[in-house]
Design a protein around this motif. Structure first.
Motif, PDB file in Angstrom:
ATOM      1  N   GLN A  96     -28.210  -9.635  -6.524  1.00 21.00           N
ATOM      2  CA  GLN A  96     -29.507 -10.279  -7.169  1.00 21.00           C
ATOM      3  C   GLN A  96     -29.538  -9.644  -8.072  1.00 21.00           C
ATOM      4  OE1 GLN A  96     -31.715 -12.938  -6.222  1.00 21.00           O
ATOM      5  NE2 GLN A  96     -30.284 -12.952  -4.385  1.00 21.00           N
ATOM      6  N   LEU A 130     -34.082 -18.315 -13.308  1.00 23.26           N
ATOM      7  CA  LEU A 130     -32.822 -17.884 -12.632  1.00 23.26           C
ATOM      8  C   LEU A 130     -31.605 -18.468 -13.191  1.00 23.26           C
ATOM      9  CD1 LEU A 130     -32.583 -18.029  -9.004  1.00 23.26           C
ATOM     10  CD2 LEU A 130     -31.052 -19.487 -10.260  1.00 23.26           C
ATOM     11  N   SER A 131     -30.106 -18.371 -13.045  1.00 25.86           N
ATOM     12  CA  SER A 131     -29.026 -18.402 -13.301  1.00 25.86           C
ATOM     13  C   SER A 131     -27.867 -17.676 -12.072  1.00 25.86           C
ATOM     14  CB  SER A 131     -28.397 -17.806 -14.953  1.00 25.86           C
ATOM     15  OG  SER A 131     -29.565 -18.015 -15.791  1.00 25.86           O
ATOM     16  N   ARG A 132     -27.489 -19.031 -11.756  1.00 28.96           N
ATOM     17  CA  ARG A 132     -26.068 -18.805 -10.558  1.00 28.96           C
ATOM     18  C   ARG A 132     -24.898 -19.168 -11.301  1.00 28.96           C
ATOM     19  NH1 ARG A 132     -27.832 -18.695  -4.929  1.00 28.96           N
ATOM     20  NH2 ARG A 132     -29.435 -19.833  -5.464  1.00 28.96           N
ATOM     21  N   ASP A 136     -21.518 -15.599  -7.229  1.00 27.62           N
ATOM     22  CA  ASP A 136     -22.160 -15.754  -6.176  1.00 27.62           C
ATOM     23  C   ASP A 136     -23.342 -14.297  -6.537  1.00 27.62           C
ATOM     24  OD1 ASP A 136     -21.404 -18.021  -4.788  1.00 27.62           O
ATOM     25  OD2 ASP A 136     -20.307 -16.485  -3.381  1.00 27.62           O
ATOM     26  N   THR A 137     -23.247 -13.529  -7.668  1.00 27.55           N
ATOM     27  CA  THR A 137     -23.866 -13.790  -8.282  1.00 27.55           C
ATOM     28  C   THR A 137     -25.434 -13.740  -9.091  1.00 27.55           C
ATOM     29  OG1 THR A 137     -22.981 -11.714  -9.088  1.00 27.55           O
ATOM     30  CG2 THR A 137     -24.883 -11.819 -10.636  1.00 27.55           C
ATOM     31  N   ILE A 138     -26.821 -13.889  -8.744  1.00 28.93           N
ATOM     32  CA  ILE A 138     -27.763 -14.128  -9.622  1.00 28.93           C
ATOM     33  C   ILE A 138     -28.544 -13.468 -10.377  1.00 28.93           C
ATOM     34  CG2 ILE A 138     -30.211 -15.587  -8.044  1.00 28.93           C
ATOM     35  CD1 ILE A 138     -29.090 -16.388  -6.445  1.00 28.93           C
TER      36      ILE A 138
END
Length: 201
Positions: A96, A130-132, A136-138
């Protein structure tokens, strides 16, 4: 406390509980050819994991030096983007990450990589703050969550009014020290997030 303010405070609590990372960049401008000249990545305790100047391909415009204080002499011996690219990707993978104005910094990270023909994970889903990313980084936008938390409505845009980082710090009683340097801005963002989380307590 309003529902939006409660939800923003809860988000801040989650970021800290999950040991989110905090990222900030300084650049040579806002345009499509702008380059990153400083990058800082810290943990949720304020400890730097990566904090470095970056030597751009082109000179830093004097107008930007007047904003962040980074001049061409300072970056003369700094690493270029390819020298930090892989390390940054490794640090971010699966984590995150909290960014004040995430849309801008995410664009600059992709732009810097593209300038050197290096891969950067694409944003595969966006939902509000939020940006994914593909790796797999959020990424969470602290500016958008703080706008909800602060609760000043912008009737023209029909959304919560964005507050600059310095203004957010002043509103939360956080000292504005070293503004527009990446590490200082990161720590101020962390301070704002902590203030949001404390209101939930």
């Amino acid at each position: 406390m309003s529902r939006d303010r409660q939800e923003a405070a809860a988000a801040a609590c989650r970021w800290l509980a999950e040991d989110a990372l905090f990222l900030d960049t300084e650049t040579t401008g806002l345009h499509a050819g702008a380059e990153i000249v400083e990058l800082s990545l810290i943990d949720s305790r304020g400890q730097p994991l990566l904090d470095t100047l970056i030597r751009p391909k082109r000179p830093i415009p004097p107008a930007l030096t007047r904003i962040h204080g980074i001049d061409n002499a300072m970056v003369g011996d700094a690493p270029r983007w390819p020298e930090i690219h892989e390390r940054l990707l490794e640090l971010l993978k699966g984590r995150q990450v909290v960014i004040y104005n995430a849309e801008f910094d995410l664009r600059m990270l992709a732009q810097a990589s593209s300038q050197h023909r290096l891969p950067w994970p694409e944003v595969v889903r966006r939902a509000g703050a939020l940006s994914r990313l593909e790796n797999d980084t959020i990424a969470h936008c602290a500016m958008l969550e703080y706008a909800r938390f602060h609760g000043e409505w912008d009737p023209r845009r029909r959304q919560w009014k964005w507050q600059g980082l310095g203004k957010a710090c002043q509103q939360q009683g956080i000292a504005v020290v070293g503004a527009h340097r990446a590490l200082a801005d990161n720590r101020m963002t962390l301070g704002v997030v902590r203030a949001m989380a404390e209101s939930a307590d």
